[in-house]
Design an enzyme around this catalytic site. Structure first.
Site, PDB file in Angstrom:
ATOM      1  N   GLU A 187      22.320  66.557  49.471  1.00 14.57           N
ATOM      2  CA  GLU A 187      22.129  66.397  50.919  1.00 14.57           C
ATOM      3  C   GLU A 187      21.409  67.597  51.549  1.00 14.57           C
ATOM      4  OE1 GLU A 187      26.208  63.954  52.041  1.00 14.57           O
ATOM      5  OE2 GLU A 187      26.358  66.083  51.540  1.00 14.57           O
ATOM      6  N   ASP A 240      26.732  53.498  51.353  1.00 11.27           N
ATOM      7  CA  ASP A 240      27.563  52.449  50.736  1.00 11.27           C
ATOM      8  C   ASP A 240      28.373  51.741  51.813  1.00 11.27           C
ATOM      9  OD1 ASP A 240      29.019  55.306  50.237  1.00 11.27           O
ATOM     10  OD2 ASP A 240      30.456  53.769  50.844  1.00 11.27           O
TER      11      ASP A 240
HETATM   12  N1  SAH Z   1      32.620  64.273  42.620  1.00 10.27           N
HETATM   13  C1  SAH Z   1      31.633  63.746  43.580  1.00 10.27           C
HETATM   14  C2  SAH Z   1      32.335  63.358  44.857  1.00 10.27           C
HETATM   15  C3  SAH Z   1      31.447  62.722  45.928  1.00 10.27           C
HETATM   16  S1  SAH Z   1      32.454  62.190  47.226  1.00 10.27           S
HETATM   17  C4  SAH Z   1      30.580  64.835  43.804  1.00 10.27           C
HETATM   18  O1  SAH Z   1      30.934  66.007  43.718  1.00 10.27           O
HETATM   19  O2  SAH Z   1      29.412  64.512  44.060  1.00 10.27           O
HETATM   20  C5  SAH Z   1      31.332  61.372  48.284  1.00 10.27           C
HETATM   21  C6  SAH Z   1      30.620  62.192  49.335  1.00 10.27           C
HETATM   22  O3  SAH Z   1      29.840  61.328  50.135  1.00 10.27           O
HETATM   23  C7  SAH Z   1      31.517  62.946  50.309  1.00 10.27           C
HETATM   24  O4  SAH Z   1      30.939  64.182  50.627  1.00 10.27           O
HETATM   25  C8  SAH Z   1      31.606  62.017  51.541  1.00 10.27           C
HETATM   26  O5  SAH Z   1      31.504  62.747  52.738  1.00 10.27           O
HETATM   27  C9  SAH Z   1      30.443  61.059  51.397  1.00 10.27           C
HETATM   28  N2  SAH Z   1      30.775  59.611  51.353  1.00 10.27           N
HETATM   29  C10 SAH Z   1      29.853  58.646  51.141  1.00 10.27           C
HETATM   30  N3  SAH Z   1      30.436  57.427  51.106  1.00 10.27           N
HETATM   31  C11 SAH Z   1      31.758  57.599  51.330  1.00 10.27           C
HETATM   32  C12 SAH Z   1      32.878  56.720  51.380  1.00 10.27           C
HETATM   33  N4  SAH Z   1      32.742  55.416  51.184  1.00 10.27           N
HETATM   34  N5  SAH Z   1      34.099  57.250  51.606  1.00 10.27           N
HETATM   35  C13 SAH Z   1      34.254  58.581  51.779  1.00 10.27           C
HETATM   36  N6  SAH Z   1      33.228  59.463  51.703  1.00 10.27           N
HETATM   37  C14 SAH Z   1      31.979  59.002  51.486  1.00 10.27           C
END
Ligand code: SAH
Length: 228
Positions: A11, A196
């Site tokens: 990001e 998503d």
């Molecule tokens: N272990 C992975 C975790 C990613 S979590 C990593 O380190 O890349 C997903 C990220 O996207 C978080 O920062 C959150 O803010 C965002 N996000 C996107 N879709 C989401 C959803 N459906 N629920 C919660 N957070 C979401």
């Protein structure tokens, strides 16, 4: 100086590639890169996943750099029909959907001490970011953004958050940044492109669309900085 926080490198990387005159400093384990972007003084940080890292980063940024405002760029799951993958959610306010002292008679989401459920984002920032998205032809909606320490990936949890907080998007950091900014009287806004649908298909959609969505949010932020 404007503070810009993202949770993940995906990001932030392309935004940083456009920065000039950069200086880097590591504080509390977070790499802060300051410099100019689109002619504006900025300080940027990748905070990591979840509310604790986000709060740690926002507080450190405020103490170390005194930003005039903080913008959180990134991706989120959609909670409303208006926002599909690639659309942009702009916060009018933030809530923590996993904050719950309701067995004691409090409203779900109440932040005790502050005694509020919703913390308001800066309305001028939100309006200007939304206006920018409109001029770029990006579909956008402004409303409550809900954060919690969980990746929302079920129809049940999505329905709970939507019904309880009337939120338009969910993610994992924005409301923590918002709470830190609220306490420190720093204007903030959360800007999230949809990666998503926060339901049973989100574990498939997210890996497919995270990069494209992250890019959408960065492009909007760069355009905003050029014109603000
Ligand atoms: N272990 C992975 C975790 C990613 S979590 C990593 O380190 O890349 C997903 C990220 O996207 C978080 O920062 C959150 O803010 C965002 N996000 C996107 N879709 C989401 C959803 N459906 N629920 C919660 N957070 C979401």
């Amino acid at each position: 100086m404007i503070g810009i926080i993202a949770a993940m490198n995906v990001e932030m990387d392309s935004l940083r590639s456009h920065m000039e005159n950069t200086e880097t400093e590591v504080v509390s384990g977070i790499r802060f890169v300051r410099g100019t972007l689109e002619g504006k003084e900025v300080v940027t940080a990748v905070c990591g996943i979840g509310k604790v890292f986000a709060a740690l980063c926002a507080q450190t940024m405020i103490l170390r750099y005194q930003p005039e405002s903080i913008i959180n760029t990134g991706v989120a799951g959609t909670l409303c029909d208006e926002l599909s993958i690639g659309s942009i959610a702009v916060s009018s306010s933030v809530v923590q959907h996993d904050m719950d002292t309701s067995p004691l008679g409090d409203p779900v989401g109440l932040i005790s001490g502050i005694n509020k459920v919703e913390l308001p984002a800066n309305s001028a920032l939100a309006q200007n970011l939304s206006a920018c998205a409109n001029t770029m032809g990006i579909k956008t909606a402004s409303g409550v953004i809900a954060s919690g320490d969980q990746f929302v990936a079920s129809a049940e949890r999505k329905a709970f958050i939507t019904e309880t907080f009337h939120a338009i998007a969910c993610e994992m950091e924005g409301a923590a940044i918002g709470q830190v900014c609220y306490v420190n009287h720093v204007p903030f806004c959360i800007l999230r492109a949809i990666s998503d649908s926060a339901d049973g298909s989100s574990h498939m959609d997210y890996p497919t669309f995270v990069k494209m969505a992250a890019e959408q949010s960065v492009n909007l932020l760069r355009r905003y900085l050029r014109t603000c």
